[in-house]
Structures are given as C-alpha cells and as structure tokens.
Design an enzyme around this catalytic site. Structure first.
Site, PDB file in Angstrom:
ATOM      1  N   ASP A 116     -38.354 -13.098  13.329  1.00 23.43           N
ATOM      2  CA  ASP A 116     -39.807 -13.776  12.559  1.00 23.43           C
ATOM      3  C   ASP A 116     -39.066 -13.647  11.203  1.00 23.43           C
ATOM      4  OD1 ASP A 116     -41.938 -12.559  11.174  1.00 23.43           O
ATOM      5  OD2 ASP A 116     -41.710 -10.680  11.835  1.00 23.43           O
TER       6      ASP A 116
ATOM      7  N   CYS B 155     -38.371 -11.978   8.170  1.00 23.66           N
ATOM      8  CA  CYS B 155     -38.123 -10.893   8.176  1.00 23.66           C
ATOM      9  C   CYS B 155     -36.394 -11.478   7.662  1.00 23.66           C
ATOM     10  CB  CYS B 155     -37.030 -10.288   9.918  1.00 23.66           C
ATOM     11  SG  CYS B 155     -35.767 -10.079   9.450  1.00 23.66           S
TER      12      CYS B 155
ATOM     13  N   ARG C 278     -42.360  -8.332  14.054  1.00 23.23           N
ATOM     14  CA  ARG C 278     -42.155  -7.124  14.102  1.00 23.23           C
ATOM     15  C   ARG C 278     -42.895  -5.963  13.560  1.00 23.23           C
ATOM     16  NH1 ARG C 278     -40.366  -6.694   8.604  1.00 23.23           N
ATOM     17  NH2 ARG C 278     -41.001  -9.223   6.976  1.00 23.23           N
TER      18      ARG C 278
ATOM     19  N   THR D 200      12.931  -0.204  -2.923  1.00 22.65           N
ATOM     20  CA  THR D 200      12.849  -1.621  -2.086  1.00 22.65           C
ATOM     21  C   THR D 200      11.164  -2.046  -1.727  1.00 22.65           C
ATOM     22  OG1 THR D 200      14.843  -1.827  -2.303  1.00 22.65           O
ATOM     23  CG2 THR D 200      13.924  -3.912  -1.183  1.00 22.65           C
TER      24      THR D 200
ATOM     25  N   ALA E 207      -8.400  -7.777   7.731  1.00 18.31           N
ATOM     26  CA  ALA E 207      -8.659  -6.631   8.828  1.00 18.31           C
ATOM     27  C   ALA E 207      -9.885  -5.877   8.939  1.00 18.31           C
ATOM     28  CB  ALA E 207      -7.612  -5.903   7.486  1.00 18.31           C
TER      29      ALA E 207
ATOM     30  N   ARG F 188       8.705   8.255  -7.459  1.00 21.42           N
ATOM     31  CA  ARG F 188      10.314   9.480  -8.684  1.00 21.42           C
ATOM     32  C   ARG F 188       9.867   8.637 -10.241  1.00 21.42           C
ATOM     33  NH1 ARG F 188      14.344  11.554  -4.155  1.00 21.42           N
ATOM     34  NH2 ARG F 188      12.890  13.650  -4.043  1.00 21.42           N
TER      35      ARG F 188
ATOM     36  N   GLU G 243       6.153  -1.270  12.898  1.00 17.38           N
ATOM     37  CA  GLU G 243       7.035  -2.773  13.124  1.00 17.38           C
ATOM     38  C   GLU G 243       8.258  -2.798  11.900  1.00 17.38           C
ATOM     39  OE1 GLU G 243       5.715  -5.491  15.378  1.00 17.38           O
ATOM     40  OE2 GLU G 243       7.817  -5.510  15.199  1.00 17.38           O
TER      41      GLU G 243
ATOM     42  N   VAL H 162      12.496  -2.239  12.315  1.00 15.34           N
ATOM     43  CA  VAL H 162      12.818  -2.741  13.328  1.00 15.34           C
ATOM     44  C   VAL H 162      12.949  -4.244  13.433  1.00 15.34           C
ATOM     45  CG1 VAL H 162      14.085  -3.506  16.070  1.00 15.34           C
ATOM     46  CG2 VAL H 162      12.885  -1.220  15.668  1.00 15.34           C
TER      47      VAL H 162
ATOM     48  N   GLY I 139      13.678  -5.450  10.002  1.00 13.24           N
ATOM     49  CA  GLY I 139      12.590  -6.004   8.886  1.00 13.24           C
ATOM     50  C   GLY I 139      11.106  -7.701   9.374  1.00 13.24           C
TER      51      GLY I 139
ATOM     52  N   GLU J 185      20.716   0.723   3.006  1.00 19.82           N
ATOM     53  CA  GLU J 185      20.326   1.846   3.256  1.00 19.82           C
ATOM     54  C   GLU J 185      21.031   2.439   2.210  1.00 19.82           C
ATOM     55  OE1 GLU J 185      18.160   2.674   5.800  1.00 19.82           O
ATOM     56  OE2 GLU J 185      18.367   0.687   6.074  1.00 19.82           O
TER      57      GLU J 185
HETATM   58  N1  LIG Z   1      15.357  -2.615   2.088  1.00 25.34           N
HETATM   59  C1  LIG Z   1      14.966  -3.144   3.011  1.00 25.34           C
HETATM   60  O1  LIG Z   1      15.535  -3.904   3.873  1.00 25.34           O
HETATM   61  C2  LIG Z   1      14.785  -2.154   4.347  1.00 25.34           C
HETATM   62  C3  LIG Z   1      14.382  -3.211   5.600  1.00 25.34           C
HETATM   63  C4  LIG Z   1      12.975  -2.145   6.764  1.00 25.34           C
HETATM   64  C5  LIG Z   1      13.553  -1.095   6.179  1.00 25.34           C
HETATM   65  N2  LIG Z   1      13.823  -0.095   5.110  1.00 25.34           N
HETATM   66  C6  LIG Z   1      13.520   0.883   5.604  1.00 25.34           C
HETATM   67  O2  LIG Z   1      12.303   1.797   4.347  1.00 25.34           O
HETATM   68  C7  LIG Z   1      12.626   2.855   4.044  1.00 25.34           C
HETATM   69  C8  LIG Z   1      12.792   2.716   2.241  1.00 25.34           C
HETATM   70  O3  LIG Z   1      14.234   1.415   2.508  1.00 25.34           O
HETATM   71  P1  LIG Z   1      13.793   1.390   0.381  1.00 25.34           P
HETATM   72  O4  LIG Z   1      15.058   0.270   1.220  1.00 25.34           O
HETATM   73  O5  LIG Z   1      12.649   0.561   0.250  1.00 25.34           O
HETATM   74  O6  LIG Z   1      14.609   2.323  -0.296  1.00 25.34           O
HETATM   75  P2  LIG Z   1      14.241   2.353  -2.070  1.00 25.34           P
HETATM   76  O7  LIG Z   1      15.487   3.364  -2.243  1.00 25.34           O
HETATM   77  O8  LIG Z   1      14.849   0.890  -2.624  1.00 25.34           O
HETATM   78  O9  LIG Z   1      13.579   3.162  -2.120  1.00 25.34           O
HETATM   79  C9  LIG Z   1      12.443   4.320  -1.841  1.00 25.34           C
HETATM   80  C10 LIG Z   1      12.390   5.438  -2.503  1.00 25.34           C
HETATM   81  O10 LIG Z   1      11.103   5.929  -2.804  1.00 25.34           O
HETATM   82  C11 LIG Z   1      11.619   6.804  -3.468  1.00 25.34           C
HETATM   83  N3  LIG Z   1      12.192   8.240  -2.829  1.00 25.34           N
HETATM   84  C12 LIG Z   1      12.520   9.370  -2.641  1.00 25.34           C
HETATM   85  N4  LIG Z   1      12.023  10.173  -2.252  1.00 25.34           N
HETATM   86  C13 LIG Z   1      10.601  10.928  -2.256  1.00 25.34           C
HETATM   87  C14 LIG Z   1      10.198  11.339  -2.939  1.00 25.34           C
HETATM   88  N5  LIG Z   1      10.426  12.714  -1.768  1.00 25.34           N
HETATM   89  N6  LIG Z   1       9.165  11.241  -3.525  1.00 25.34           N
HETATM   90  C15 LIG Z   1       9.019  10.301  -4.238  1.00 25.34           C
HETATM   91  N7  LIG Z   1       9.267   9.456  -4.218  1.00 25.34           N
HETATM   92  C16 LIG Z   1      10.786   9.513  -3.381  1.00 25.34           C
HETATM   93  C17 LIG Z   1      12.554   6.602  -4.172  1.00 25.34           C
HETATM   94  O11 LIG Z   1      13.215   6.932  -5.560  1.00 25.34           O
HETATM   95  C18 LIG Z   1      13.127   4.921  -4.090  1.00 25.34           C
HETATM   96  O12 LIG Z   1      11.894   4.452  -4.873  1.00 25.34           O
HETATM   97  C19 LIG Z   1      13.581   3.358   4.394  1.00 25.34           C
HETATM   98  O13 LIG Z   1      13.354   4.351   5.970  1.00 25.34           O
HETATM   99  C20 LIG Z   1      15.024   1.867   5.024  1.00 25.34           C
HETATM  100  O14 LIG Z   1      15.356   2.598   5.931  1.00 25.34           O
HETATM  101  C21 LIG Z   1      14.454  -0.882   4.425  1.00 25.34           C
HETATM  102  N1  LIG Z   2      19.596  -1.378   6.183  1.00 22.88           N
HETATM  103  C1  LIG Z   2      19.070  -2.318   7.422  1.00 22.88           C
HETATM  104  C2  LIG Z   2      17.239  -2.696   6.645  1.00 22.88           C
HETATM  105  C3  LIG Z   2      16.567  -2.842   6.976  1.00 22.88           C
HETATM  106  O1  LIG Z   2      16.658  -1.856   8.047  1.00 22.88           O
HETATM  107  C4  LIG Z   2      19.279  -3.285   7.370  1.00 22.88           C
HETATM  108  O2  LIG Z   2      20.911  -3.721   6.598  1.00 22.88           O
HETATM  109  O3  LIG Z   2      19.312  -4.173   7.710  1.00 22.88           O
END
Ligand SMILES: NC(=O)c1ccc[n+]([C@@H]2O[C@H](COP(=O)([O-])OP(=O)(O)OC[C@H]3O[C@@H](n4cnc5c(N)ncnc54)[C@H](O)[C@@H]3O)[C@@H](O)[C@H]2O)c1
Ligand SMILES: N[C@@H](CCO)C(=O)O
Length: 683
Positions: free
Chosen positions: A107, A110, A137, A262, A282, A294, A376, A379, A381, A437
């Site tokens: 229309d 509209c 309409r 990180t 998205a 923290r 994702e 495993v 990165g 880690e």
């Molecule tokens: N670094 C990598 O390249 C990578 C790659 C793939 C997966 N991961 C996974 O990602 C996750 C995070 O890794 P990351 O490397 O970032 O570690 P990280 O230690 O750099 O970061 C973790 C953060 O969480 C905070 N934290 C921990 N417990 C907490 C709580 N109870 N309350 C509030 N803050 C809290 C810490 O202070 C820190 O800043 C892990 O499970 C790791 O296995 C890391």
């Molecule tokens: N610590 C892990 C991080 C990514 O999962 C690595 O070095 O592969």
C-alpha cells in the site's frame, strides 16, 4: 463421507463466510474433516457440521510433530499466489538468473512499504524477483486504494510506483484494474496489513522484514492465526501498516566475562575493536555488561562496564544472557559454569581442563536447561577445529585425529631444535607470552594436550569424554641426541596427540612422536598448532593456526559468542549437539589401554662395543615378531665407550614392545634404559 461433506458445506454456508469452500475431505484424524477455503486457508469440522475448528493439526510422524495445517495452507497459498498473472502485478526482476521470488502485498500510503521498497534493488541483486500486488490496507475507497489504482492504471507501473513512493504525484486515467481483486485475494489468504510478503513456497510473512535476514526468515508462531478466533481470522479488518519486530528487536545480547587475564583481556578487546563487524555477523550487538576480575589487565581499557570481584555475581546477573568463563581450573570454574546453566544462561569457555574432566556432567545439565555450552577456544587456540570436525566433517566416519595441540610445548621443541636454547629458558618465555597454563607442567607433561585430545576424540568418534583413560607422556625427557638422530633418519620429533578408532577400541595417547620430516605437520613450528583429521569420505584434512595467545584464542571465544547469539532463539533439540553426536547416540566403544595400542617405534640402545650385540638385539625383536625397518649404528662415543644403536621398527602392539624392551635391557652388553619414541607416518 459424502453426507458429511454436504452437511459441513451447508453449515458453513449458513455462517455466510464470504470465502467460498473449495473442498471438504476426511483428515487423518478420525471423525475430523479438512475444509479448504478458496485462497488456501484450512478449517476443520466434525462430520455433523456442529463443530468447526481453526488451528493447527499436528500429526506425529516418526516421533516428530508435523504441522499438517501449515503444510496444506502453504501449498494452496503458493498455488494461488504463484498463479497471479505477471501482467497484473508490478514486477521488479532479479538481476541475472532469478533464484527465487517474493510476492509483496503493498500500500503506497504505508511507511513500512516504503522501507521495504528501498531494499528492492538489493533483493534484485541477490537474485530475488519482487512482485507487487495491491492491498489497500484501509479498505476499498481509502486513499491507499486511489493511489494503488493510479499506479496500476499507469502505462509504466514500475515508474509510477517508484514515484508514488517517493511522494511525487502521478496522473493516470481511470481504467479497469485488479486492485480490488488483489485486495480480496490477500484477505482470502489471511493478509490483514502491509507489507505482507509471500515466499515462493506459500509462507506468508506479515510486516516489514529486515533485508539482512533474507533468506532465513522466521517468525514466531504466536503471531499465527492460532491465537485469533475464527471470524476475526477470516474477516479481521485490514488496517495496519506494520513492521514485524516481535523476534527481531535488535537489542544487544549482554555477556559477562569471568576472568580478565590473557584470554579474557583478548576477548574484551576483540569485542570492542570489531563490535560492528561482529554485530553484522551475529545479527545483534554483543555488549559486555559485567566483568568479574581479581586485578586490572594493563592491556584493556575499561570504561563504564560494571566490574565485580565475584564471578558468581555474573552467573546470577539477570541482565546477562551469556557467561564467558575464562578463569581456568576445574573447581571454581565448574561451580561457576553449573551455576550459570542453572540460571538459564548460555556459556562460552576456553577451559579444556574443565570440559575434558567435567564436560559430561556440564553438557547433561545444559541439555536439561536448554542452553548452549560452547568451547571452540578450548582446543588449538585460534583454529576453528571443533566446528570443522563437528559440522564440516559430519558426513565422515572418522578414522583418526592427530595433532600438535599444545602451543607451549611446540614452541619449546622448536626453539630447542632450531636455536639450541635451553628448556627452562624457552618455557619462561612461553609463560611471559601468555601461552602456558597456570601450572606449566600441564603443557610440558602432556596433560593439557590430553585434555584437548579427549575433547577431539569425543567429537570425532561420538564417545563420552574420558580424560582419565588418556595415555600421557611429556617432552621433558627428550634429549638433543634423539632430536638429531631423528633428523638424520628423515624424521622430526613432535609432541603429538593421537586418537585412532580401531576394531578393538579407541587409542587415546599423547607422546613425543617421530613424523616423516616432509609431512606438512612436521613443519608446524613455534606456538602454531595443527590438527590432522582422517575421514573415510574427505580423506585427510589439516587445520593449522596459532594454538595459544591472547587474540588467537579470543578469536575462537568470540566466534562461539556469535554462534550462540545466532542459535539462542532456536529450538534446543535442533541445535548442533555439544559433542557432535546426539547425546543418546554416544557409543560405548572402549578407550584402549596404552599396552593395547599399536605403533611403530624408534629405539635407541646404548651398547658396549662388543661383537654380536646387534645380532642379540635383532633376535630379541624377531622372536617377538617385531620387524626392523632400519638400523643406524653410530661411532663409539669417546667418553663412555658405548655405541648408540638406533632402530626403527614396523608397527607392533605396545605390550609386545614393552616385553622386547625388558629383554633388551636385560642384555649384558646393553647399558641403561632403552629410549623408545613412537613413530607415526600420518598418511
Ligand atoms: N592463554 C592461552 O593461550 C589459552 C588458550 C586457550 C585456552 N586457554 C584457557 O583459557 C583459560 C584462561 O587462560 P588465561 O591464559 O587467560 O589465564 P590467565 O591466568 O591469564 O587468566 C585468568 C584470569 O582469571 C582470573 N581469575 C581466576 N580465578 C578467578 C576468580 N575466582 N574470580 C575472578 N577472577 C579470577 C585471574 O586473576 C586471571 O586474571 C584457561 O582455562 C586456559 O586453559 C588459554
Ligand atoms: N597452554 C596452552 C594454551 C592453549 O590452549 C598451550 O600452550 O597450547
């Protein structure tokens, strides 16, 4: 049946429905008759005509409800609409080959029809032909009716429609035109406002639609005829000009980040930097509504986002739709994720330890609550390997998966081999770069890789997560001598995770491995990861990319967020299952103990330089049916007078090799332990 048909027709006639009855026939539900009205809509009536129903009739077919009403209506409406002669419409053809067409009841008074009209050139470019039909309409005689008749009576209808929508005056002599016929036709198929779009398949979409949703238009059933009574359904006065925004209200999705280290920091930054691009993908913006941390992350500039020290506040925040778990560890992380799920929130995590150890429990809970847990980033990165296996390779029976899946370990091995650097020095650098880690023994002892392999095996073979059954061997005992001998034999040593499906069970093992040096995967260096997947249909595929680090990992976290945003309004039963296979179809194929696994071997034996040692070694192996592929005997090493003997064997059961090694170590001329490294050809 004929009696019933006559009776039903008579009753409907007495109701003076203006839409003629086209047919009456028995429905699959005993005693219920299906009445097809002209135009396409469907009613139901009892045989005596005393009961008339409008609504959806579902039949359960193969355990699934099939909407018979909608099916019948769509077919009939498609026939009606696609039968309108082209000469009676205003047609905007597709550019190039038409892929589909839509018929739009419009229309010119509209505003939402104007909005839609502005998008017609883009639709045409996408191969969609747009066919306009008239629908005043506010009824016949309304200003809209006058304008539409003027358009339809113009010699150049397209030009006239464009002008009219542009607010310009058009002049056309009165003529015989199909406006009132199209108005009635629209009403007969249930149109009661503009614009109304009818897809090629007969699906009627009320209201203005955002073009970017094309072609996956969906609208909620609450908008359907089911919610209205029979007379208003048939004769509701067409007055509205509307935009359909029930489901597509473009409010941003609110997410909460737990852990700003990180990966958390990387995720926050990528979400800010690429906000627009991400929203375009998205379909909605993604807004960080709360961060639990923290301590400050010097890489992030946070302004205005509420911050808390308590991760559980995020899990209970009613504003938040998706909780992003990036704190690591199994204990608090498990409680946090379960709490978030309990509160009906979707979860994105990078935590492979959590998924490998508690994944079965977490996914069961998520299923119960109808939420998604996406992982994702857990495993490899930044490599989207979970998605690749779970979705891209879903046609395949997967034979094996083998991967360099720990960035820290690969970085250490590469630096040691290429630059001769010392192990602790390289590990310290990997930690500073944010690869390692919290407990780096997870990286160098293969625990982290075993977490990831556990996940890969589950999605590849459709088995529950069984981290406790994975065999794990680290890189800490590797010597430069073995690295060099491997090179001399044309191999490279990599820390590999191997998951292989065999008739007896599934091999699940992480260990240093010799790989032929000319394989692509043997040349994956530094923090890079690579995962090879061998499927019966696709053959071998290789996925390569950064295996760790702030932004590569954030890339996967954010990709998961986009996936969750796209899928969160979908029926949970129709989502991609967490472990790729439907939860009730997981297999009980056992994980094999390492002794039952089979591989080829590299052996290094330190022997005294005595005649006959080689013959003794050869006979121990041959007695156990172990074939030697090659032998390399080096010069006597001056400092200890021992001769390093290096052998490559054919594939053999680990148990048999253990037995052979025990016998070799018992030889008088063999000194110390035999070094054994598994060999994989990966072809
Ligand atoms: N670094 C990598 O390249 C990578 C790659 C793939 C997966 N991961 C996974 O990602 C996750 C995070 O890794 P990351 O490397 O970032 O570690 P990280 O230690 O750099 O970061 C973790 C953060 O969480 C905070 N934290 C921990 N417990 C907490 C709580 N109870 N309350 C509030 N803050 C809290 C810490 O202070 C820190 O800043 C892990 O499970 C790791 O296995 C890391
Ligand atoms: N610590 C892990 C991080 C990514 O999962 C690595 O070095 O592969």
């Amino acid at each position: 049946a004929d009696d019933a048909e006559q009776t039903i027709r008579k009753t409907l006639q007495s109701l003076q429905l203006d839409v003629p009855v086209e047919s009456v026939a028995a429905s699959p539900l005993n005693g219920l008759y299906e009445v097809k009205l002209k135009g396409g809509r469907v009613l139901y009536a009892s045989a005596d005509g005393q009961f008339v129903m409008q609504g959806y009739l579902f039949q359960i077919q193969d355990g699934k409800p099939v909407n018979l009403t909608e099916k019948a209506e769509r077919q009939a409406i498609a026939k009606t609409i696609n039968g309108i002669p082209a000469g009676e419409m205003v047609v905007y053809p597709a550019v190039g080959q038409a892929k589909s067409h839509i018929t739009v009841f419009t229309d010119t008074t509209c505003p939402y029809c104007h909005k839609l009209h502005a998008e017609v050139p883009e639709l045409n470019k996408r191969g969609i032909e747009v066919r306009y039909v008239a629908f005043p309409r506010q009824g016949l005689g309304s200003p809209g009716d006058e304008q539409l008749q003027a358009v339809w009576c113009s010699s150049d209808r397209k030009g006239a429609l464009d002008k009219m929508i542009d607010g310009k005056e058009i002049k056309a002599a009165k003529c015989a035109n199909p406006v009132s016929k199209q108005f009635q036709l629209g009403q007969s198929i249930g149109v009661n406002g503009t614009p109304a779009i009818v897809l090629e398949n007969g699906q009627v979409i009320p209201g203005y639609q955002l073009l970017r949703r094309w072609p996956s238009w969906r609208w909620p059933t609450s908008n359907s005829i089911a919610s209205r009574d029979l007379r208003s359904w048939l004769f509701s006065r067409p007055v509205s000009c509307r935009s359909f925004n029930g489901e597509f209200t473009v409010k941003p999705v609110k997410v909460g980040i737990c852990g700003l280290g990180t990966v958390g920091g990387g995720t926050f930054n990528v979400l800010q930097r690429n906000a627009e691009e991400i929203a375009r993908r998205a379909g909605r913006g993604i807004e960080v509504a709360q961060i639990a941390m923290r301590s400050q992350n010097p890489n992030c500039q946070i302004t205005g986002t509420p911050i808390t020290a308590d991760v559980f506040e995020v899990a209970s925040n009613p504003e938040i739709d998706i909780v992003i778990e990036l704190i690591g560890g199994y204990t608090i992380a498990r409680d946090l994720v379960l709490k978030a799920i309990e509160n009906g929130k979707h979860v994105v995590t990078a935590n492979k330890a959590l998924i490998a150890v508690h994944g079965n429990e977490i996914f069961a809970k998520a299923r119960e609550k109808g939420v998604i847990v996406a992982f994702e980033a857990a495993v490899a990165g930044g490599i989207p390997v979970i998605k690749a296996i779970r979705e891209g390779l879903s046609a395949n029976r997967i034979n094996w998966v083998a991967g360099i899946i720990n960035g820290t370990g690969n970085f250490i091995l590469t630096e040691m081999r290429e630059k001769g650097r010392a192990f602790p020095d390289v590990l310290a650098e990997a930690q500073a770069l944010g690869y390692a880690e919290a407990d780096p023994t997870f990286d160098v002892e293969g625990i982290d890789a075993a977490h990831k392999l556990t996940i890969l095996a589950s999605i590849a073979f459709g088995i529950p997560l069984q981290f406790d059954k994975a065999y794990t061997e680290g890189i800490t005992k590797l010597t430069t001598a073995d690295v060099n001998y491997a090179e001399a034999l044309g191999y490279r040593i990599k820390h590999l995770g191997v998951a292989r499906s065999t008739v007896n069970g599934i091999e699940l093992r992480v260990h240093p491995t010799l790989i032929p040096a000319d394989r692509l995967i043997a040349n994956v260096n530094g923090v890079m990861n690579a995962v090879m997947v061998n499927g019966d249909a696709a053959g071998s595929t290789l996925f390569y990319g950064a295996g760790a680090g702030m932004e590569p990992t954030a890339s996967s976290v954010v990709a998961d967020l986009v996936d969750v945003v796209r899928a969160m309004t979908s029926d949970p039963e129709n989502r991609v299952p967490h472990l790729a296979f439907q939860p009730d179809s997981l297999s009980a194929h056992p994980i094999l103990p390492i002794e039952a696994c089979e591989s080829a071997y590299y052996l290094r034996i330190q022997a005294k330089d005595h005649p006959g040692v080689l013959a003794q070694v050869a006979s121990i192996l041959s007695e156990r049916g172990i074939n030697i592929e090659s032998i390399m005997q080096k010069e006597v090493e001056e400092h200890d007078g021992l001769v390093p003997m290096i052998l490559l064997t054919h594939r053999v059961l680990e148990q048999r090799m253990n037995d052979a090694i025990t016998a070799l170590e018992a030889l008088q001329d063999v000194v110390g332990n035999v070094v054994r490294i598994r060999v994989e050809q990966l072809n």
